[in-house]
Scaffold this motif. Structure first.
Motif, PDB file in Angstrom:
ATOM      1  N   UNK A  59      80.432 -57.011 -43.537  1.00  0.00           N
ATOM      2  CA  UNK A  59      80.102 -56.597 -42.172  1.00  0.00           C
ATOM      3  C   UNK A  59      79.092 -55.140 -42.362  1.00  0.00           C
ATOM      4  N   UNK A  60      78.373 -55.268 -41.432  1.00  0.00           N
ATOM      5  CA  UNK A  60      77.575 -53.852 -41.558  1.00  0.00           C
ATOM      6  C   UNK A  60      77.632 -53.062 -40.342  1.00  0.00           C
ATOM      7  N   UNK A  61      77.481 -51.636 -40.466  1.00  0.00           N
ATOM      8  CA  UNK A  61      77.846 -50.887 -39.309  1.00  0.00           C
ATOM      9  C   UNK A  61      76.671 -49.537 -39.428  1.00  0.00           C
ATOM     10  N   UNK A  62      75.885 -49.332 -38.265  1.00  0.00           N
ATOM     11  CA  UNK A  62      75.293 -48.057 -38.247  1.00  0.00           C
ATOM     12  C   UNK A  62      75.920 -47.185 -37.436  1.00  0.00           C
ATOM     13  N   UNK A  63      76.027 -45.806 -38.001  1.00  0.00           N
ATOM     14  CA  UNK A  63      76.716 -44.795 -37.030  1.00  0.00           C
ATOM     15  C   UNK A  63      75.609 -43.763 -36.849  1.00  0.00           C
ATOM     16  N   UNK A  64      75.750 -43.289 -35.618  1.00  0.00           N
ATOM     17  CA  UNK A  64      74.835 -42.396 -35.103  1.00  0.00           C
ATOM     18  C   UNK A  64      75.504 -41.028 -35.423  1.00  0.00           C
ATOM     19  N   UNK A  65      74.911 -40.143 -36.302  1.00  0.00           N
ATOM     20  CA  UNK A  65      75.335 -38.919 -36.471  1.00  0.00           C
ATOM     21  C   UNK A  65      74.237 -37.604 -36.330  1.00  0.00           C
ATOM     22  N   UNK A  66      73.304 -37.825 -35.646  1.00  0.00           N
ATOM     23  CA  UNK A  66      72.052 -37.139 -35.610  1.00  0.00           C
ATOM     24  C   UNK A  66      72.149 -36.116 -34.384  1.00  0.00           C
ATOM     25  N   UNK A  67      73.344 -35.939 -33.548  1.00  0.00           N
ATOM     26  CA  UNK A  67      73.389 -35.112 -32.162  1.00  0.00           C
ATOM     27  C   UNK A  67      73.754 -33.381 -32.951  1.00  0.00           C
ATOM     28  N   UNK A  68      73.563 -32.627 -32.329  1.00  0.00           N
ATOM     29  CA  UNK A  68      73.615 -31.339 -32.499  1.00  0.00           C
ATOM     30  C   UNK A  68      74.930 -30.867 -32.595  1.00  0.00           C
ATOM     31  N   UNK A  69      75.876 -31.709 -31.789  1.00  0.00           N
ATOM     32  CA  UNK A  69      77.101 -31.296 -31.468  1.00  0.00           C
ATOM     33  C   UNK A  69      77.342 -30.010 -30.634  1.00  0.00           C
ATOM     34  N   UNK A  70      76.272 -29.655 -29.638  1.00  0.00           N
ATOM     35  CA  UNK A  70      76.364 -28.329 -29.051  1.00  0.00           C
ATOM     36  C   UNK A  70      77.547 -28.131 -28.285  1.00  0.00           C
ATOM     37  N   UNK A  71      78.290 -29.104 -27.456  1.00  0.00           N
ATOM     38  CA  UNK A  71      79.297 -28.879 -26.876  1.00  0.00           C
ATOM     39  C   UNK A  71      80.551 -28.336 -27.788  1.00  0.00           C
ATOM     40  N   UNK A  72      80.603 -28.728 -29.082  1.00  0.00           N
ATOM     41  CA  UNK A  72      81.630 -28.225 -29.936  1.00  0.00           C
ATOM     42  C   UNK A  72      81.413 -26.978 -30.514  1.00  0.00           C
ATOM     43  N   UNK A  73      80.384 -26.144 -30.482  1.00  0.00           N
ATOM     44  CA  UNK A  73      79.995 -24.919 -30.974  1.00  0.00           C
ATOM     45  C   UNK A  73      80.843 -23.976 -30.514  1.00  0.00           C
ATOM     46  N   UNK A  74      81.554 -22.886 -31.325  1.00  0.00           N
ATOM     47  CA  UNK A  74      80.818 -22.727 -32.514  1.00  0.00           C
ATOM     48  C   UNK A  74      81.506 -23.521 -33.762  1.00  0.00           C
ATOM     49  N   UNK A  75      82.259 -24.349 -33.453  1.00  0.00           N
ATOM     50  CA  UNK A  75      82.816 -25.248 -34.616  1.00  0.00           C
ATOM     51  C   UNK A  75      81.734 -25.935 -35.382  1.00  0.00           C
ATOM     52  N   UNK A  76      80.523 -26.322 -34.590  1.00  0.00           N
ATOM     53  CA  UNK A  76      79.540 -26.955 -35.289  1.00  0.00           C
ATOM     54  C   UNK A  76      78.480 -26.072 -35.435  1.00  0.00           C
ATOM     55  N   UNK A  77      78.577 -24.785 -35.274  1.00  0.00           N
ATOM     56  CA  UNK A  77      77.398 -23.854 -35.525  1.00  0.00           C
ATOM     57  C   UNK A  77      76.821 -23.889 -36.931  1.00  0.00           C
ATOM     58  N   UNK A  78      77.902 -24.222 -37.914  1.00  0.00           N
ATOM     59  CA  UNK A  78      77.235 -23.949 -39.194  1.00  0.00           C
ATOM     60  C   UNK A  78      77.553 -25.605 -40.080  1.00  0.00           C
ATOM     61  N   UNK A  79      78.224 -26.374 -39.470  1.00  0.00           N
ATOM     62  CA  UNK A  79      78.782 -27.692 -39.907  1.00  0.00           C
ATOM     63  C   UNK A  79      78.498 -28.672 -38.956  1.00  0.00           C
ATOM     64  N   UNK A  80      77.946 -29.830 -39.473  1.00  0.00           N
ATOM     65  CA  UNK A  80      77.828 -31.043 -38.409  1.00  0.00           C
ATOM     66  C   UNK A  80      79.142 -31.679 -37.983  1.00  0.00           C
ATOM     67  N   UNK A  81      79.055 -31.899 -36.740  1.00  0.00           N
ATOM     68  CA  UNK A  81      80.206 -32.692 -36.249  1.00  0.00           C
ATOM     69  C   UNK A  81      80.879 -33.727 -36.985  1.00  0.00           C
ATOM     70  N   UNK A  82      80.188 -34.536 -37.727  1.00  0.00           N
ATOM     71  CA  UNK A  82      80.725 -35.680 -38.736  1.00  0.00           C
ATOM     72  C   UNK A  82      81.657 -35.111 -39.951  1.00  0.00           C
ATOM     73  N   UNK A  83      81.491 -33.870 -40.025  1.00  0.00           N
ATOM     74  CA  UNK A  83      82.260 -33.329 -41.282  1.00  0.00           C
ATOM     75  C   UNK A  83      83.075 -32.118 -40.785  1.00  0.00           C
ATOM     76  N   UNK A  84      83.232 -31.777 -39.589  1.00  0.00           N
ATOM     77  CA  UNK A  84      84.283 -30.559 -39.287  1.00  0.00           C
ATOM     78  C   UNK A  84      85.748 -31.361 -39.330  1.00  0.00           C
ATOM     79  N   UNK A  85      86.606 -30.624 -39.932  1.00  0.00           N
ATOM     80  CA  UNK A  85      87.913 -31.093 -40.198  1.00  0.00           C
ATOM     81  C   UNK A  85      88.960 -31.427 -38.924  1.00  0.00           C
ATOM     82  N   UNK A  86      89.370 -32.777 -39.060  1.00  0.00           N
ATOM     83  CA  UNK A  86      90.280 -33.070 -38.018  1.00  0.00           C
ATOM     84  C   UNK A  86      91.459 -33.171 -38.697  1.00  0.00           C
TER      85      UNK A  86
END
Ligand code: GDD
Ligand code: MG
Length: 370
Positions: A1-28
Motif C-alpha cells: 500500500x502506498x501513502x503520501x504524507x504532506x510535510x511541507x508546512x512551515x510549522x509556524x504554530x510550533x515555533x520556536x521548536x520548529x525555528x531550526x528544525x522541521x516539524x516532522x523531525x522534532x523529537x517526540x
C-alpha cells in the motif's frame, strides 16, 4: 500500500521548536515525530511512502534516509514553492498508484486505517476521510455526514456563525483514502488547498467519511498539543512502540544516568543525564540525552530536550525546553512557555503564559518576571 504524507508546512504554530528544525523531525519523547507515523502506517501494510516537502528536507533526509531502517521505501518530492495541500499532491502525481493514502504529517494516532480502507472499498468512494470527534472543531475541518456516511458538508476552520445549529463535532483527521481520479480535480502549477477547493467539490460526488472507533488522535502542531501528545504517550494512551518500551512502570531511564535526586514516573530519561541531589523529575517528564538538572530543581509535566541545562533550584513545569538551552539557577519556566535552542535564561527570570523565546536569545538575569 502506498501513502503520501504532506510535510511541507512551515510549522509556524510550533515555533520556536520548529525555528531550526522541521516539524516532522522534532523529537517526540525519544524519536523524530514522523517515525511514529511511519511505524503506525507500516503496521497497516504501508510499504511505500512519498514525503511531500515544501522546501529542501535536508534534516528529514538525514533523520529518515530511504526508510530502509523502518522497513519502508521512502521517497521525497520537493515542490518548487509551497503548493498547498492539494497542489502538493498534484505535484507528486506521477508517483501515485491508482489508490493511495494521503496524510497530514503532524498527526499522532493509532486509528485503524485498515478499517478505513475497507470502508472505502465497500462504498466505492472516490475519497474517504478518516474522522475523529473533538471538543472544539473550529481549528479543524468540520465534516457533516448523512446516515450512509456520505459527506454532506465540509467546513474548514468554521467560524462561530458557521457552527450555529450544527450538532456534530466530527472533524477530518487528516487521513484520507483516495482514488487517482481525485487528481483530475486539482489544477496544475499553482497553490491549491484540498480542504477549501477539493473536498467541497466532492461533496455529494463520492466523498465519504469513516469515523474512527476507540482511537487516539492528536494534531501535535501547537505547543499545547505537542505536550499533550507527549503525556499521552507516557501514560500509554497511544498504542505506540514507546509504551511497550516504557513497560508497566511507565519509566525508562538510560543506563548511564546519574540520579542523586528523585524520578517520579511516567518519565523518560535519556542517556548521559544527571539529576542532582534534591531535584525532582516527574511525573510526565521527558529528559533528552545529556540533560542536567541541578540541585533542588523541580521538573514536572515538561519536555527538556538534548543537552539542555536546568540550574540549581529552578522550577520547570508545563513547558518545553529545546536542545542546549540553559536555564540559570533559580529561574522559573512554566505555563506553556517554549524555550528555543541555545537560549540562555538568566537567574531570576519568571517565564510563563505561553511565552516563546527564540533560538540563541540571551535573557539577562531578572529580565522578565511576569
Ligand atoms: N507539501 C506541502 N506543501 N505540505 C503542506 C503545505 C504545502 O504547501 N501546506 C501544508 N502542508 C502540510 C503540513 O506540513 C501538514 O503536515 C499538513 O499539510 C496540514 O497542514 P496544517 O497547517 O497542519 O493544517 P491544519 O492542522 O491547520 O489543518 C489540517 O489538518 C486538520 C487535522 O489536523 C486540515 O487538513 C484540516 O481539515 C484537518 O482537520
Ligand atoms: Mg496540523
Amino acid at each position: 500500500m502506498q501513502a503520501v504524507i504532506l510535510v511541507g508546512g512551515e510549522g509556524t504554530r510550533l515555533r520556536p521548536l520548529t525555528s531550526r528544525r522541521p516539524k516532522p523531525v522534532i523529537t517526540l519523547v525519544d524519536r523524530p515525530f514522523l517515525v511514529y507515523m511511519l511505524e503506525w502506517l507500516r503496521g497497516h501494510g504501508v510499504d511505500d511512502v512519498i514525503l511531500s516537502c515544501g522546501f529542501e528536507p535536508t534534516q528529514v533526509r538525514e533523520a529518515l534516509g530511504d526508510g530502509a531502517a523502518l522497513g519502508i521505501r521512502l521517497r521525497y518530492v520537493v515542490e518548487p514553492e509551497p503548493r498547498g495541500t492539494a497542489g502538493a499532491l498534484k505535484y507528486a502525481q506521477d508517483l501515485l498508484d491508482e489508490r493511495f493514502l494521503m496524510l497530514n504529517g503532524d498527526v499522532l494516532c493509532d486509528i485503524d486505517v485498515s478499517a478505513q480502507l475497507r470502508r472505502h472499498e465497500e462504498t466505492g468512494a472516490v475519497g474517504t476521510l478518516g474522522l475523529v470527534p473533538v471538543d472544539d472543531p473550529s481549528a479543524y475541518g468540520l465534516v457533516l455526514l448523512d446516515e450512509d456516511h456520505a459527506v454532506t458538508g465540509f467546513l474548514e476552520k468554521p467560524g462561530p456563525e458557521e457552527l450555529v445549529g450544527l450538532q456534530t463535532t466530527l472533524i477530518s483527521a487528516g487521513i484520507y483514502v483516495l482514488e487517482h481520479a481525485v487528481l483530475d480535480l486539482i489544477p496544475e502549477g499553482r497553490n491549491v488547498s484540498i480542504e477549501r477547493e477539493v473536498w467541497p467539490r466532492l461533496v455529494g460526488a463520492g466523498l465519504f467519511g469513516a469515523p474512527a472507533q476507540d482511537a487516539y488522535w492528536m494534531d501535535i502542531g501547537t505547543p499545547d498539543r505537542y505536550l499533550q501528545g507527549t503525556f499521552d504517550i507516557l501514560e500509554g494512551n497511544v498504542r505506540t512502540g514507546v509504551a511497550e518500551r516504557l513497560g508497566p512502570g511507565f519509566l525508562a531511564v538510560a543506563d548511564d544516568v546519574r540520579v542523586d535526586g528523585r524520578i517520579i514516573p511516567p518519565a523518560v530519561v535519556g542517556a548521559g543525564c544527571r539529576i542532582d541531589a534534591g531535584a525532582h523529575v516527574g511525573s510526565l517528564v521527558v529528559l533528552g540525552p545529556g540533560v542536567t538538572v541541578g540541585r533542588g530543581a523541580r521538573v514536572e509535566r515538561a519536555v527538556v530536550l538534548d543537552g539542555a541545562t536546568i540550574g540549581v533550584g529552578c522550577e520547570v513545569t508545563d513547558c518545553i525546553i529545546a536542545p542546549r538551552a540553559r536555564i540559570a539557577d533559580g529561574a522559573v519556566v512554566r505555563g506553556g512557555a517554549v524555550i528555543g535552542e541555545d537560549v540562555t535564561v538568566g537567574s531570576g527570570n519568571i517565564l510563563t503564559a505561553g511565552i516563546k523565546v527564540f533560538p540563541g536569545t540571551e535573557l539577562a538575569d531578572g529580565a522578565i518576571t511576569f
